[in-house]
Structures are given as structure tokens and as C-alpha cells.
Design a protein around this motif. Structure first.
Motif, PDB file in Angstrom:
ATOM      1  N   SER A 160      69.523 -25.680   2.744  1.00  0.00           N
ATOM      2  CA  SER A 160      68.964 -24.438   3.295  1.00  0.00           C
ATOM      3  C   SER A 160      69.897 -23.261   3.053  1.00  0.00           C
ATOM      4  O   SER A 160      69.445 -22.151   2.716  1.00  0.00           O
ATOM      5  CB  SER A 160      68.663 -24.596   4.787  1.00  0.00           C
ATOM      6  OG  SER A 160      69.855 -24.857   5.509  1.00  0.00           O
ATOM      7  N   GLU A 161      71.200 -23.475   3.212  1.00  0.00           N
ATOM      8  CA  GLU A 161      72.148 -22.391   2.968  1.00  0.00           C
ATOM      9  C   GLU A 161      72.217 -22.041   1.485  1.00  0.00           C
ATOM     10  O   GLU A 161      72.389 -20.873   1.121  1.00  0.00           O
ATOM     11  CB  GLU A 161      73.541 -22.765   3.495  1.00  0.00           C
ATOM     12  CG  GLU A 161      73.640 -22.766   5.005  1.00  0.00           C
ATOM     13  CD  GLU A 161      75.074 -22.902   5.497  1.00  0.00           C
ATOM     14  OE1 GLU A 161      76.014 -22.780   4.663  1.00  0.00           O
ATOM     15  OE2 GLU A 161      75.253 -23.139   6.707  1.00  0.00           O
ATOM     16  N   VAL A 166      71.235 -18.001  -2.567  1.00  0.00           N
ATOM     17  CA  VAL A 166      70.680 -17.617  -3.870  1.00  0.00           C
ATOM     18  C   VAL A 166      69.711 -16.454  -3.698  1.00  0.00           C
ATOM     19  O   VAL A 166      69.752 -15.467  -4.446  1.00  0.00           O
ATOM     20  CB  VAL A 166      69.993 -18.813  -4.558  1.00  0.00           C
ATOM     21  CG1 VAL A 166      69.211 -18.349  -5.789  1.00  0.00           C
ATOM     22  CG2 VAL A 166      71.024 -19.864  -4.964  1.00  0.00           C
ATOM     23  N   TRP A 167      68.837 -16.564  -2.706  1.00  0.00           N
ATOM     24  CA  TRP A 167      67.845 -15.513  -2.513  1.00  0.00           C
ATOM     25  C   TRP A 167      68.493 -14.197  -2.094  1.00  0.00           C
ATOM     26  O   TRP A 167      68.111 -13.122  -2.590  1.00  0.00           O
ATOM     27  CB  TRP A 167      66.801 -15.958  -1.488  1.00  0.00           C
ATOM     28  CG  TRP A 167      65.628 -15.030  -1.477  1.00  0.00           C
ATOM     29  CD1 TRP A 167      65.248 -14.174  -0.495  1.00  0.00           C
ATOM     30  CD2 TRP A 167      64.690 -14.826  -2.545  1.00  0.00           C
ATOM     31  NE1 TRP A 167      64.133 -13.467  -0.860  1.00  0.00           N
ATOM     32  CE2 TRP A 167      63.763 -13.840  -2.117  1.00  0.00           C
ATOM     33  CE3 TRP A 167      64.540 -15.390  -3.808  1.00  0.00           C
ATOM     34  CZ2 TRP A 167      62.712 -13.401  -2.914  1.00  0.00           C
ATOM     35  CZ3 TRP A 167      63.495 -14.953  -4.604  1.00  0.00           C
ATOM     36  CH2 TRP A 167      62.597 -13.975  -4.159  1.00  0.00           C
ATOM     37  N   ARG A 168      69.469 -14.263  -1.215  1.00  0.00           N
ATOM     38  CA  ARG A 168      70.167 -13.044  -0.785  1.00  0.00           C
ATOM     39  C   ARG A 168      70.904 -12.401  -1.951  1.00  0.00           C
ATOM     40  O   ARG A 168      70.922 -11.166  -2.085  1.00  0.00           O
ATOM     41  CB  ARG A 168      71.138 -13.364   0.347  1.00  0.00           C
ATOM     42  CG  ARG A 168      70.450 -13.594   1.699  1.00  0.00           C
ATOM     43  CD  ARG A 168      71.426 -14.120   2.721  1.00  0.00           C
ATOM     44  NE  ARG A 168      72.601 -13.269   2.881  1.00  0.00           N
ATOM     45  CZ  ARG A 168      73.707 -13.633   3.493  1.00  0.00           C
ATOM     46  NH1 ARG A 168      73.813 -14.845   4.012  1.00  0.00           N
ATOM     47  NH2 ARG A 168      74.723 -12.810   3.598  1.00  0.00           N
ATOM     48  N   GLY A 173      70.520  -7.641  -5.981  1.00  0.00           N
ATOM     49  CA  GLY A 173      70.508  -7.048  -7.314  1.00  0.00           C
ATOM     50  C   GLY A 173      71.298  -7.785  -8.372  1.00  0.00           C
ATOM     51  O   GLY A 173      71.578  -7.221  -9.436  1.00  0.00           O
ATOM     52  N   ALA A 174      71.636  -9.044  -8.120  1.00  0.00           N
ATOM     53  CA  ALA A 174      72.373  -9.807  -9.123  1.00  0.00           C
ATOM     54  C   ALA A 174      71.512 -10.059 -10.353  1.00  0.00           C
ATOM     55  O   ALA A 174      70.283 -10.160 -10.264  1.00  0.00           O
ATOM     56  CB  ALA A 174      72.841 -11.145  -8.538  1.00  0.00           C
ATOM     57  N   ASP A 175      72.166 -10.159 -11.498  1.00  0.00           N
ATOM     58  CA  ASP A 175      71.476 -10.436 -12.760  1.00  0.00           C
ATOM     59  C   ASP A 175      71.402 -11.927 -13.059  1.00  0.00           C
ATOM     60  O   ASP A 175      70.638 -12.342 -13.937  1.00  0.00           O
ATOM     61  CB  ASP A 175      72.203  -9.746 -13.911  1.00  0.00           C
ATOM     62  CG  ASP A 175      72.249  -8.237 -13.731  1.00  0.00           C
ATOM     63  OD1 ASP A 175      71.178  -7.614 -13.805  1.00  0.00           O
ATOM     64  OD2 ASP A 175      73.353  -7.700 -13.505  1.00  0.00           O
ATOM     65  N   LEU A 176      72.206 -12.719 -12.364  1.00  0.00           N
ATOM     66  CA  LEU A 176      72.224 -14.173 -12.527  1.00  0.00           C
ATOM     67  C   LEU A 176      72.926 -14.775 -11.326  1.00  0.00           C
ATOM     68  O   LEU A 176      73.489 -14.053 -10.488  1.00  0.00           O
ATOM     69  CB  LEU A 176      72.947 -14.582 -13.811  1.00  0.00           C
ATOM     70  CG  LEU A 176      74.485 -14.462 -13.811  1.00  0.00           C
ATOM     71  CD1 LEU A 176      75.092 -15.470 -14.771  1.00  0.00           C
ATOM     72  CD2 LEU A 176      74.951 -13.046 -14.178  1.00  0.00           C
ATOM     73  N   ILE A 177      72.912 -16.107 -11.253  1.00  0.00           N
ATOM     74  CA  ILE A 177      73.591 -16.833 -10.176  1.00  0.00           C
ATOM     75  C   ILE A 177      74.743 -17.627 -10.787  1.00  0.00           C
ATOM     76  O   ILE A 177      74.600 -18.251 -11.835  1.00  0.00           O
ATOM     77  CB  ILE A 177      72.619 -17.800  -9.460  1.00  0.00           C
ATOM     78  CG1 ILE A 177      71.450 -17.014  -8.842  1.00  0.00           C
ATOM     79  CG2 ILE A 177      73.354 -18.611  -8.404  1.00  0.00           C
ATOM     80  CD1 ILE A 177      71.838 -16.015  -7.778  1.00  0.00           C
ATOM     81  N   LYS A 178      75.878 -17.601 -10.104  1.00  0.00           N
ATOM     82  CA  LYS A 178      77.048 -18.381 -10.516  1.00  0.00           C
ATOM     83  C   LYS A 178      77.310 -19.426  -9.436  1.00  0.00           C
ATOM     84  O   LYS A 178      77.267 -19.131  -8.242  1.00  0.00           O
ATOM     85  CB  LYS A 178      78.262 -17.465 -10.656  1.00  0.00           C
ATOM     86  CG  LYS A 178      79.619 -18.153 -10.800  1.00  0.00           C
ATOM     87  CD  LYS A 178      79.887 -18.620 -12.208  1.00  0.00           C
ATOM     88  CE  LYS A 178      81.298 -19.195 -12.340  1.00  0.00           C
ATOM     89  NZ  LYS A 178      82.365 -18.179 -12.172  1.00  0.00           N
ATOM     90  N   ALA A 210      67.017 -20.046  -8.120  1.00  0.00           N
ATOM     91  CA  ALA A 210      67.293 -18.950  -9.044  1.00  0.00           C
ATOM     92  C   ALA A 210      66.090 -18.695  -9.946  1.00  0.00           C
ATOM     93  O   ALA A 210      65.736 -17.542 -10.219  1.00  0.00           O
ATOM     94  CB  ALA A 210      68.525 -19.272  -9.885  1.00  0.00           C
ATOM     95  N   GLY A 211      65.453 -19.781 -10.387  1.00  0.00           N
ATOM     96  CA  GLY A 211      64.274 -19.640 -11.238  1.00  0.00           C
ATOM     97  C   GLY A 211      63.155 -18.886 -10.550  1.00  0.00           C
ATOM     98  O   GLY A 211      62.443 -18.105 -11.185  1.00  0.00           O
ATOM     99  N   ARG A 212      62.991 -19.102  -9.256  1.00  0.00           N
ATOM    100  CA  ARG A 212      61.957 -18.376  -8.509  1.00  0.00           C
ATOM    101  C   ARG A 212      62.219 -16.883  -8.517  1.00  0.00           C
ATOM    102  O   ARG A 212      61.281 -16.076  -8.438  1.00  0.00           O
ATOM    103  CB  ARG A 212      61.906 -18.886  -7.071  1.00  0.00           C
ATOM    104  CG  ARG A 212      61.307 -20.277  -6.931  1.00  0.00           C
ATOM    105  CD  ARG A 212      61.338 -20.722  -5.487  1.00  0.00           C
ATOM    106  NE  ARG A 212      60.719 -22.038  -5.326  1.00  0.00           N
ATOM    107  CZ  ARG A 212      60.769 -22.761  -4.226  1.00  0.00           C
ATOM    108  NH1 ARG A 212      61.419 -22.288  -3.165  1.00  0.00           N
ATOM    109  NH2 ARG A 212      60.182 -23.936  -4.164  1.00  0.00           N
ATOM    110  N   ALA A 213      63.495 -16.523  -8.596  1.00  0.00           N
ATOM    111  CA  ALA A 213      63.856 -15.104  -8.630  1.00  0.00           C
ATOM    112  C   ALA A 213      63.964 -14.582 -10.052  1.00  0.00           C
ATOM    113  O   ALA A 213      64.313 -13.414 -10.262  1.00  0.00           O
ATOM    114  CB  ALA A 213      65.182 -14.901  -7.898  1.00  0.00           C
TER     115      ALA A 213
END
Length: 402
Positions: A160-161, A166-168, A173-178, A210-213
Motif C-alpha cells: 500500500s505504501e 508511486v502515485w504521489r 510531476g515526476a517523469d519516471l519512477i526510481k 507507474a504504468g498506470r501513471a
């Protein structure tokens, strides 16, 4: 404003493509024509500002896929970061971004900062308020409690966290997730570099959310098991990709072949410090460390270029010094240029915008004296650098003719 750039050779980006006695026509921030000089001159007409560069080559602006603008490349970047407030840190990050640009990097991916400062800097660059490369930013990397780079603010525990973080991050405004799939060397008292911080299922949650976003995922992974988990989870890029186990290097061909089959990119994130490693450990041991790159390449894993700029000694203003590692390993210069342009742009999701000299692409281009296909040293001899069609500081002295 239309600009006509004429050079002895045009290197469009892909390895093997070369236009002798060529030219590039730029209109504002976009490339409109690329080809033999006579043809492009004819299409340019009399109104274009002309730049003649005899003895030079023009190629796409370079791409550094792994930097940390929040770190200062000093002996204690973490201590310096934690002692700096945002109002002090942001101008310092802007200056590091300018250093990247001055050495020919027109696009960079920041893979870990604090409080969304890199995104703030990205936006000021996009508005033209400060000078810098095109930036993609990840925000604070996901990590575990007391894990690698926990102090950047991306600590998560459980599914859940992970989803919430990831969503937050996406909403900010992030361009990707690390995600820090394994430990690292920068954080005292955190898991060792080879040890996994997240299992395969947790990493799948990161990739799914991340894919959902609509965002890609970069996984920091030194450990072999962390690399395997990241590949099975479907990340976009594996950073470092060092193949470490408890007893040393532990390459797994089956995992590397899955990377190749799925088009997952490997970024060594190695700076110009590679020379010091060769001097310290000798060519045999250094060859075993860096030989993973030729091994990955032989198995078809796409390689992209990054420097981990911001870590101790990993400076922002010597991208060519980092690229020369591949020259040392035997990669042809044209292939290295392709990795630092075409391939890296594709990995960042920008393959239709940057990384090539072609009509419709952004006007990010680098003119250098000499022949970079004969040796990367030529990339140090900059004559003109356009970023989004604008000459970078110091290049306005290029005298237009005609």
C-alpha cells in the motif's frame, strides 16, 4: 530564426550513418533539413543565418541518463546535501545543470533528489528562466527503512505504501519512477550493495503503479538477485547492473538474455573515475569489473550512457571522460555516439524527439573540431552547441558568414 550549419561531416546518430560535406538547417527549436550541403543550402534560401565549420563534424546533443543534481561530487555529498536548505541547494543544482550542458549534454535524467527540487529546476529551464539541458526527473527514489538513500524521503514499507508513494511522486510531476532494488555504497549502515531491498513482487507493484501513471521505471540494482527481480518485474532500465553476489561478481546469462529479449536497457552509471579503478586494481581486475558491459552487449542487451554525476569524484563537466570507458573496452567511437544519443533517447521515451539529426527533431546539436569517428577526444573540442535551437554560452562567438 533559421540557422544553417555546414560541416565536413554530419553524423545523424545511428552507427554507420555519415553524410560527408553535409549541412543541417534549423528553424527555431526544430531541425527542418539534414543532408548534403548543396541540397540543404538550396532549401535554406538566402535568409538563414549561416555557420561554416570546416574541419568539423556535427552530431546530436549527448544524453546523460544517470545524474544526481542534488549531490555536489565532493568527498561527502550526503553530508553536504543534508546540511543545505532548499534555497541554497537549488541554485547549486542549477549550476551543475549548466556544467552538464557546457560539456555537450543536452538531455539528462536525474535519478534521485530531495523535495522535488530537480522538477522545480526542470520547469525553470523549460520556461527559459535558467540555462540547462532538457531534464527528466524521478523525485525521491523508493527505498526501504534505513535503506539506500533513505534521507531523500522515499521510504516505503509494504504494497500500500509503495502504491501511494508511486502515485504521489507521479502527481508531483515526476517523469519516471526510481526504485532502489538493491543496496548501495553511498548510505552508511544500509544494506550492502549486493543485497536486495525489494523482492520481485514488490517491484512488480512499482512497475504496475507507474504504468498506470504512464511512467517508466529505473531500478538501481548492483546485486544479481536484484537485477533478476527487476528484469522479471519489467522495469525499463537497470542502473549499474553490476552482477554482485556475497562472494563477488555473479553474472547470470539467463537473466541477461531475458533483459535482451524484453528490451530492458542497462546503464553502467560509470563516471570518468574508471581510469582510477584501472590504476588502482590493474587492467585484469578492472577488466573483470567493466567487462560486464562487453558481455551484456554480446548478449544483445541495449546499453545506455550515464555517469552517476554527483557522487564523489563523479563530476558534471566531463561526460566524454566517462564515454571513453567504452573506447577503452573496444567499442567503436561511432557505436558509442549511438549509445549516447539514439539508444539513450529511446530508453528515456524521447526517441521521436531527440538523439538524432533528422527533420522534425528538436534542435539539440553539437559541432566539434576533428573527427569523432576516429576518436572520442574530438568531442572535447566544441565549436557550437545548440540546445532547443539556442546557442549555449560561449558559442555565440561562432561568426556567421554569408
Amino acid at each position: 530564426m533559421r540557422q544553417l550549419i555546414i560541416t565536413d561531416q554530419v553524423l545523424p546518430g545511428p552507427h554507420g550513418e555519415r553524410i560527408p560535406d553535409g549541412a543541417v538547417l534549423v528553424d527555431g527549436d526544430t531541425i527542418t533539413e539534414v543532408g548534403p550541403r548543396a541540397e540543404v543550402e538550396h532549401r535554406a534560401g538566402p535568409g538563414a543565418r549561416r555557420h561554416d565549420f570546416p574541419g568539423c563534424a556535427v552530431l546530436p546533443g549527448l544524453i546523460n541518463c544517470h545524474v544526481h543534481l542534488a549531490f555536489d561530487a565532493g568527498s561527502d555529498p550526503v553530508g553536504t546535501l543534508r546540511a543545505s536548505d532548499d534555497e541554497t541547494l537549488l541554485p547549486a543544482m542549477a549550476e551543475r545543470a549548466r556544467d552538464l550542458l557546457r560539456c555537450g549534454v543536452t538531455t539528462a535524467r536525474d535519478l534521485g533528489d530531495r523535495g522535488g527540487l530537480a522538477a522545480r529546476l526542470r520547469d525553470t529551464i523549460n520556461r527559459g528562466e535558467v540555462t540547462g539541458p532538457r531534464l527528466l526527473t524521478s523525485g525521491a527514489p523508493l527505498t526501504i527503512r534505513d535503506g539506500h538513500c533513505w534521507f531523500l524521503g522515499g521510504v516505503v514499507t509494504g504494497e500500500s505504501e509503495i502504491r501511494e508513494r508511486v502515485w504521489r511522486t507521479a502527481e508531483a510531476g515526476a517523469d519516471l519512477i526510481k526504485v532502489m532494488a538493491s543496496g548501495g555504497q553511498l548510505t552508511p549502515n544500509s544494506p550492502p550493495m549486493w543485497q536486495s531491498q525489494f523482492g520481485t513482487e514488490d517491484l512488480r507493484v512499482v512497475v504496475e503503479e507507474a504504468g498506470r501513471a504512464g511512467l517508466r521505471v529505473a531500478a538501481h540494482a548492483h546485486g544479481t538477485e536484484a537485477i533478476a527481480s527487476a528484469v522479471d518485474a519489467g522495469v525499463t532500465t537497470v542502473e549499474h547492473c553490476t552482477w554482485m553476489g556475497p562472494e563477488g561478481q555473479d553474472r547470470r546469462e539467463d537473466v541477461a538474455r531475458r533483459m535482451a529479449a524484453r528490451g530492458i536497457y542497462a546503464c553502467a552509471a560509470s563516471s570518468r573515475n574508471w581510469r582510477a579503478m584501472v590504476e588502482k586494481f590493474g587492467p585484469d581486475r578492472a577488466g573483470a569489473i567493466y567487462g560486464r558491459l562487453t558481455w551484456l552487449d554480446s548478449l544483445g542487451v541495449p546499453l545506455i550512457t550515464g555517469t552517476d554525476a554527483g557522487l564523489p569524484g563523479s563530476v558534471f563537466d566531463d561526460f566524454v571522460g566517462a564515454l571513453e570507458l567504452y573506447e577503452y573496452l573496444g567499442f567503436p567511437p561511432g557505436r558509442i555516439i549511438e549509445m549516447a544519443t539514439v539508444t539513450s533517447a529511446a530508453a528515456l521515451g524521447l526517441g521521436d524527439e531527440v538523439g538524432r539529426l533528422a527533420p522534425g527533431y528538436r534542435a539539440d546539436l553539437l559541432v566539434v573540431a576533428g573527427d569523432p569517428l576516429a576518436g572520442l577526444e574530438a568531442l572535447r573540442h566544441r565549436r557550437l552547441l545548440l540546445a532547443r535551437g539556442r546557442a549555449v554560452e560561449g558559442d555565440q562567438a561562432a561568426t556567421p558568414t554569408g
